[in-house]
Motif scaffolding. Structure first.
Motif, PDB file in Angstrom:
ATOM      1  N   HIS A 181       0.815  -1.221   0.000  1.00 20.06           N
ATOM      2  CA  HIS A 181       0.000   0.000   0.000  1.00 20.06           C
ATOM      3  C   HIS A 181       0.849   1.271   0.000  1.00 20.06           C
ATOM      4  CE1 HIS A 181      -3.594  -2.325   0.455  1.00 20.06           C
ATOM      5  NE2 HIS A 181      -3.250  -2.802   1.637  1.00 20.06           N
TER       6      HIS A 181
ATOM      7  N   ARG B 225     -10.403 -14.263   7.356  1.00 21.92           N
ATOM      8  CA  ARG B 225     -10.895 -13.091   6.616  1.00 21.92           C
ATOM      9  C   ARG B 225     -12.416 -12.976   6.739  1.00 21.92           C
ATOM     10  NH1 ARG B 225      -7.364  -9.267   4.788  1.00 21.92           N
ATOM     11  NH2 ARG B 225      -8.871  -8.776   3.159  1.00 21.92           N
TER      12      ARG B 225
ATOM     13  N   THR C  89     -13.008  -4.860   4.527  1.00 20.89           N
ATOM     14  CA  THR C  89     -12.124  -3.795   5.012  1.00 20.89           C
ATOM     15  C   THR C  89     -12.921  -2.588   5.513  1.00 20.89           C
ATOM     16  OG1 THR C  89     -10.517  -4.485   3.350  1.00 20.89           O
ATOM     17  CG2 THR C  89     -10.194  -2.309   4.337  1.00 20.89           C
TER      18      THR C  89
HETATM   19  P1  IDP Z   1      -7.546  -5.484   4.821  1.00 26.30           P
HETATM   20  O1  IDP Z   1      -7.022  -5.026   6.158  1.00 26.30           O
HETATM   21  O2  IDP Z   1      -9.008  -5.811   4.880  1.00 26.30           O
HETATM   22  O3  IDP Z   1      -6.714  -6.575   4.201  1.00 26.30           O
HETATM   23  P2  IDP Z   1      -6.356  -3.656   2.857  1.00 26.30           P
HETATM   24  O4  IDP Z   1      -7.027  -3.220   1.591  1.00 26.30           O
HETATM   25  O5  IDP Z   1      -5.192  -4.580   2.734  1.00 26.30           O
HETATM   26  O6  IDP Z   1      -7.480  -4.228   3.836  1.00 26.30           O
HETATM   27  O7  IDP Z   1      -5.902  -2.318   3.608  1.00 26.30           O
HETATM   28  C1  IDP Z   1      -5.041  -2.388   4.703  1.00 26.30           C
HETATM   29  C2  IDP Z   1      -5.514  -1.455   5.781  1.00 26.30           C
HETATM   30  O8  IDP Z   1      -5.387  -0.121   5.316  1.00 26.30           O
HETATM   31  C3  IDP Z   1      -6.987  -1.593   6.170  1.00 26.30           C
HETATM   32  O9  IDP Z   1      -7.226  -2.615   7.095  1.00 26.30           O
HETATM   33  C4  IDP Z   1      -7.273  -0.227   6.743  1.00 26.30           C
HETATM   34  O10 IDP Z   1      -6.814  -0.114   8.098  1.00 26.30           O
HETATM   35  C5  IDP Z   1      -6.436   0.669   5.857  1.00 26.30           C
HETATM   36  N1  IDP Z   1      -7.256   1.186   4.765  1.00 26.30           N
HETATM   37  C6  IDP Z   1      -7.616   0.555   3.621  1.00 26.30           C
HETATM   38  N2  IDP Z   1      -8.379   1.328   2.857  1.00 26.30           N
HETATM   39  C7  IDP Z   1      -8.498   2.499   3.512  1.00 26.30           C
HETATM   40  C8  IDP Z   1      -9.175   3.723   3.215  1.00 26.30           C
HETATM   41  O11 IDP Z   1      -9.835   3.884   2.189  1.00 26.30           O
HETATM   42  N3  IDP Z   1      -9.066   4.700   4.161  1.00 26.30           N
HETATM   43  C9  IDP Z   1      -8.338   4.559   5.295  1.00 26.30           C
HETATM   44  N4  IDP Z   1      -7.699   3.421   5.605  1.00 26.30           N
HETATM   45  C10 IDP Z   1      -7.778   2.411   4.733  1.00 26.30           C
END
Ligand code: IDP
Length: 156
Positions: free
Chosen positions: A63, A96, A102
């Motif tokens: 990310h 999951r 998420t």
């Molecule tokens: P996940 O934790 O469900 O695998 P990922 O897409 O891998 O989700 O994103 C990692 C982490 O980044 C998320 O758990 C969340 O804490 C943060 N995150 C993801 N998307 C957003 C967003 O749109 N705004 C703020 N934080 C985000």
């Protein structure tokens, strides 16, 4: 190797989970761990730490180009987390499912995120999203000696 990180597809599959700083701030450690225990998975690694920026950067390296990356690092380093390895049948995909989407708005009722939080930026728990990330994340957060191999009467 001897796969201390687990054997995906078997009952010794392992996955990495972390209760994020908001989970500790809100006193939800027991609630979250209880859901994994009741599901039937086995705790094989457990520790508490306030992660450094480097560790979280590596954990979330996929990310690095996202606009929320810096805020995500601030959040994850803001206080202690509970890092865990759980073992059992389908613990990677099933973990999951227990978390939910998420974005808590899209997470179903009955899931941890669906039941217990409202904001994607404060979504309580991390779970590895596949066998490769499970292995990578277990190796990143734990040493082999920090994981425990133990049997339960119900395992067979
Ligand atoms: P996940 O934790 O469900 O695998 P990922 O897409 O891998 O989700 O994103 C990692 C982490 O980044 C998320 O758990 C969340 O804490 C943060 N995150 C993801 N998307 C957003 C967003 O749109 N705004 C703020 N934080 C985000």
């Amino acid at each position: 190797g001897d796969a201390w990180t687990g054997m995906p597809g078997s009952i010794t599959e392992r996955s990495f989970f972390a209760i994020k700083p908001d989970g500790l701030q809100r006193g939800l450690v027991g609630e979250v761990m209880s859901r994994f225990e009741r599901k039937g998975w086995k705790l094989v690694g457990l520790k508490m730490l306030t992660p450094g920026r480097q560790l979280v950067e590596r954990h979330y390296e996929e990310h690095a180009d996202k606009d929320f990356f810096e805020k995500l690092l601030d959040y994850m380093c803001s206080g202690p987390v509970v890092a865990m390895v759980w073992e059992g049948h389908n613990v990677i995909a099933g973990g999951r499912k227990l978390l939910g989407a998420t974005n808590p708005l899209e997470a179903g009722a009955g899931t941890i995120r669906g039941d217990l939080c409202t904001n994607a930026g404060r979504n309580l728990v991390h779970a590895s999203d596949g066998p490769e990330s499970a292995r990578r994340e277990i190796e990143l957060w734990f040493s082999r000696e920090e994981t425990v191999q133990w049997g339960r009467a119900t395992d067979p």
